[in-house]
Enzyme design. Structure first.
Site, short mmCIF file in Angstrom:
data_model
loop_
_atom_site.label_atom_id
_atom_site.label_comp_id
_atom_site.label_asym_id
_atom_site.label_seq_id
_atom_site.Cartn_x
_atom_site.Cartn_y
_atom_site.Cartn_z
N GLU B 76 -4.43 -0.44 5.14
CA GLU B 76 -4.04 -1.26 6.21
C GLU B 76 -2.43 -1.32 7.00
OE1 GLU B 76 -3.70 0.23 3.35
OE2 GLU B 76 -5.65 -0.43 1.95
N HIS B 145 -4.46 -3.29 -8.44
CA HIS B 145 -5.88 -4.54 -8.21
C HIS B 145 -5.23 -6.27 -8.36
CE1 HIS B 145 -7.07 -0.40 -7.10
NE2 HIS B 145 -8.31 -1.05 -6.36
#
Lengths: 347, 348
Positions: B76, B145
């Site tokens: 990321e 998540h």
């Protein structure tokens, strides 16, 4: 020069040997100017003009000779915070560059896009992925510019450097990763920083050539960088160069090397100072004589004087600069805060 | 795309009205951006061939090629760092970070680099980057998540933060974010990806109707009401609308203000609503302490203190890590908790 080629990778075009006279003389001039400016900057810190300064003394060959290989119209350099000689070589406005050390503006007060030299960045691994993005952008547009990412042995431990190397390897981006291994990440030596002992050797894992070069040998640095740029420009992908050099000065003007390293080691590296080394090589090759050295030194001193005067008289930033550059499209809330600043703070 | 074209029609300005899910609306906004601006790039983990784990980028690589829509390695920080470098070279990147919790590895690039590059370079390097971040909870997903990072990003100078609540806003706010020359964190409420509504699709770029005429930072009254204002964003807007329906059965008329932009916050819109209703309940999924509800509450108090009939209430997640599936309904603000807060503010 030692090459760590990845298995199955094509060989790097060999560019060894002495530099052409004109390149060598130009590199010497910029190295000397950088040395004198570096010395002046330390003096300015002692005089209280700069709150702090980070010297690159000893790394002039690594910086100037690599930057001199760049195409100033096409390529883009991404520095961290010790790349003053790269900036100088690329023709960056040095008063704007040193504005960072005079604490007038973080990142320097020059235009990084027009200068093709990124803003000074204190997160040492942070700009390395930017080089990969910039280079990918160049290739996507079908253009031929290359990016060079400067970082050090300390930064080589950061995750961003790994991610950048891997991305560049996967994308085949035209990037040169130029690591100046100056042996000391502030007080931590290579032995405590680099598992495996070599940063260049990691290149194999990224599918790119890794080159170890004597960073104090201007010709070797220049040739290695040119080869890597040629390779990148012709679509051959990235290269990792590890230039072995030494930080002759403390990490910064706030640092004390006696707490962590040996005087004997410093003296030994002093003997390998890249500046007289290139001077001697120039003389021996018949590319320079006393008149040349005098002329170069006069020119360098004059340049340093101009920069010193410029930085000494550089105006402080306007108070409104606090707000001006936060957004391209400012928010109402920030405008409100700026009104508050004007009413309650502005002198 | 497999969107149903039921309900397709033409709006007043000639724009197409199409019923679709939020996930499809985001896809259409990306498609519009890729079509209208050759400088836009879509990239991230699994966004290419797969079309994204939520199929939000479905078909885009096939339509625009591997140079415009591409997969990256799973990193990321590298993804956002890549975007910063691309922006410095004149591109308009739209990176995706696959899930909210995976924005944390990119925080250095987001905060220290992307958010500051324009400032650091004194305006020389603009960062027209839209980071798409599937966000918030409600889908019984694994750890990392279901996070709500709006307060973290809203705190960072240089960023703008937005969270749409329905397909139409998802479409318009994403285009608005992409067209902005500032970096935007675009938080997609995963739990609402399959919410199907009418969307006013963009006609030509020239039509200013593309953002509904609302500037960046504008909130939206999702339901007008008189007795109290529920302030929410993302998936909680839908929940607050449900609360308002239930309250209406008891004669309580609640206004639901969809904040949409979490930075900048529409202070005027917020103040106007609460000044009318005199009562406010802020609802968010993120934990209570130092959550954005505190900011909203403070803004209300600063602006309309004298109009308030009761202290601003906050109904939020608890100060605990986001829980696993069976505990999720007990963590997220429930309809009952919101109703109780409404009751408290009405009875104060």
């Amino acid at each position: 020069m030692q090459t760590h080629a990845p298995p199955g990778a094509g060989s790097t075009p060999d560019r060894t040997g002495a530099l052409p006279a004109e390149s060598a003389r130009r590199i010497y001039r910029d190295m000397l100017t950088a040395r004198l400016l570096d010395t002046e900057a330390i003096a300015l810190q002692r005089q209280g003009v700069f709150p702090a300064y980070v010297s690159l003394r000893g790394q002039e060959a690594a910086q100037v000779a690599s930057a001199a290989a760049l195409d100033r119209d096409r390529d883009f350099a991404f520095p961290t915070y010790r790349e003053m000689a790269v900036a100088l070589t690329l023709g960056v406005d040095m008063v704007g560059y040193l504005a960072s050390h005079r604490a007038l503006w973080h990142g320097g007060r020059y235009d990084p896009i027009a200068s093709r030299f990124g803003s000074i960045n204190a997160v040492v691994g942070g700009p390395v992925p930017h080089a990969v993005g910039w280079a990918l952008g160049e290739r996507l547009r079908g253009e031929t510019g290359c990016a060079i990412a400067y970082f050090g042995d300390g930064a080589s431990s950061q995750g961003d450097v790994h991610e950048a190397l891997n991305f560049a390897g996967v994308f085949g981006s035209p990037v040169v990763f130029f690591c100046q291994n100056n042996r000391w990440a502030l007080s931590v030596p290579n032995e405590r920083q680099i598992a495996g002992g070599s940063i260049a050797a990691r290149a194999a894992g990224y599918g790119m050539p890794g080159i170890t070069v004597d960073g104090n040998d201007a010709a070797a640095v220049h040739n290695a960088t040119r080869s890597a740029l040629d390779r990148a420009r012709s679509g051959g992908g990235p290269t990792l160069i590890e230039a072995l050099t030494y930080r002759l000065a403390p990490h910064s003007t706030s640092d004390d090397t006696t707490r962590y390293r040996d005087r004997g080691e410093e003296h030994a590296w002093q003997e390998r100072d890249p500046l007289p080394r290139l001077g001697t090589a120039l003389e021996e090759a018949g590319h320079a004589d006393t008149a040349f050295f005098e002329q170069i030194e006069d020119g360098a001193r004059a340049a340093v004087e101009r920069i010193r005067d410029g930085i000494a008289t550089a105006p402080p930033p306007a108070g409104s600069d606090l707000f001006t550059y936060v957004y391209r499209e400012p928010t109402e809330e920030l405008a409100r805060q700026q009104r508050l600043w004007r009413e309650e703070v502005e002198p | 795309m497999t969107e149903a074209l039921v309900g397709e029609g033409r709006g007043a300005n000639g724009a197409a009205l199409v019923e679709m899910t939020m996930q499809q609306a985001i896809n259409r906004a990306l498609d519009t951006a890729l079509r209208e601006d050759p400088a836009t790039l879509v990239f991230g983990e699994d966004v290419g061939r797969l079309g994204g784990v939520f199929r939000v980028t479905d078909g885009l690589q096939a339509a625009y090629g591997q140079n415009r829509v591409f997969d990256t390695p799973l990193a990321e920080s590298g993804i956002v760092g890549l975007a910063v470098g691309l922006a410095m070279n004149g591109w308009r990147p739209i990176p995706e970070l696959q899930f909210d919790g995976f924005a944390y590895p990119a925080v250095d690039q987001i905060v220290n680099q992307m958010a500051r590059m324009h400032y650091r370079s004194r305006g020389a390097a603009s960062m027209p980057i839209t980071v798409r971040l599937p966000s918030f909870g409600g889908i019984q997903a694994p750890e990392h998540h279901g996070e709500s990072l709006e307060a973290l990003f809203a705190h960072v100078p240089g960023l703008k933060v937005v969270a749409p609540s329905d397909p139409n806003d998802a479409y318009r706010l994403l285009l608005q974010s992409i067209r902005s020359d500032d970096p935007v964190i675009y938080m997609e409420p995963k739990a609402r990806y399959w919410d199907r509504r009418q969307v006013v699709l963009d006609g030509a770029r020239a039509q200013a109707a593309d953002t509904g005429g609302d500037p960046i930072g504008a909130s939206r009254i999702a339901r007008p009401g008189r007795h109290a204002t529920l302030v929410a964003w993302g998936a909680m807007v839908h929940r607050c609308l449900r609360v308002a329906e239930l309250a209406a059965e008891d004669g309580v008329d609640l206004e639901v203000l969809d904040l949409r932009w979490l930075k900048p916050i529409d202070t005027d819109g917020l103040a106007a609503s609460v000044s009318r209703t005199r009562r406010a309940v802020v609802v968010h999924e993120a934990p209570l302490t130092a959550g954005l509800g505190a900011e909203v509450s403070s803004l209300i108090t600063e602006r309309v203190f004298c109009d308030l009939a009761a202290p601003v209430q906050r109904v939020t997640g608890f100060d605990v890590p986001y829980p696993a599936g069976p505990l999720e309904p007990q963590y997220l603000p429930t309809i009952d908790r919101i109703l109780l807060a409404v009751q408290r503010t009405l009875e104060f």
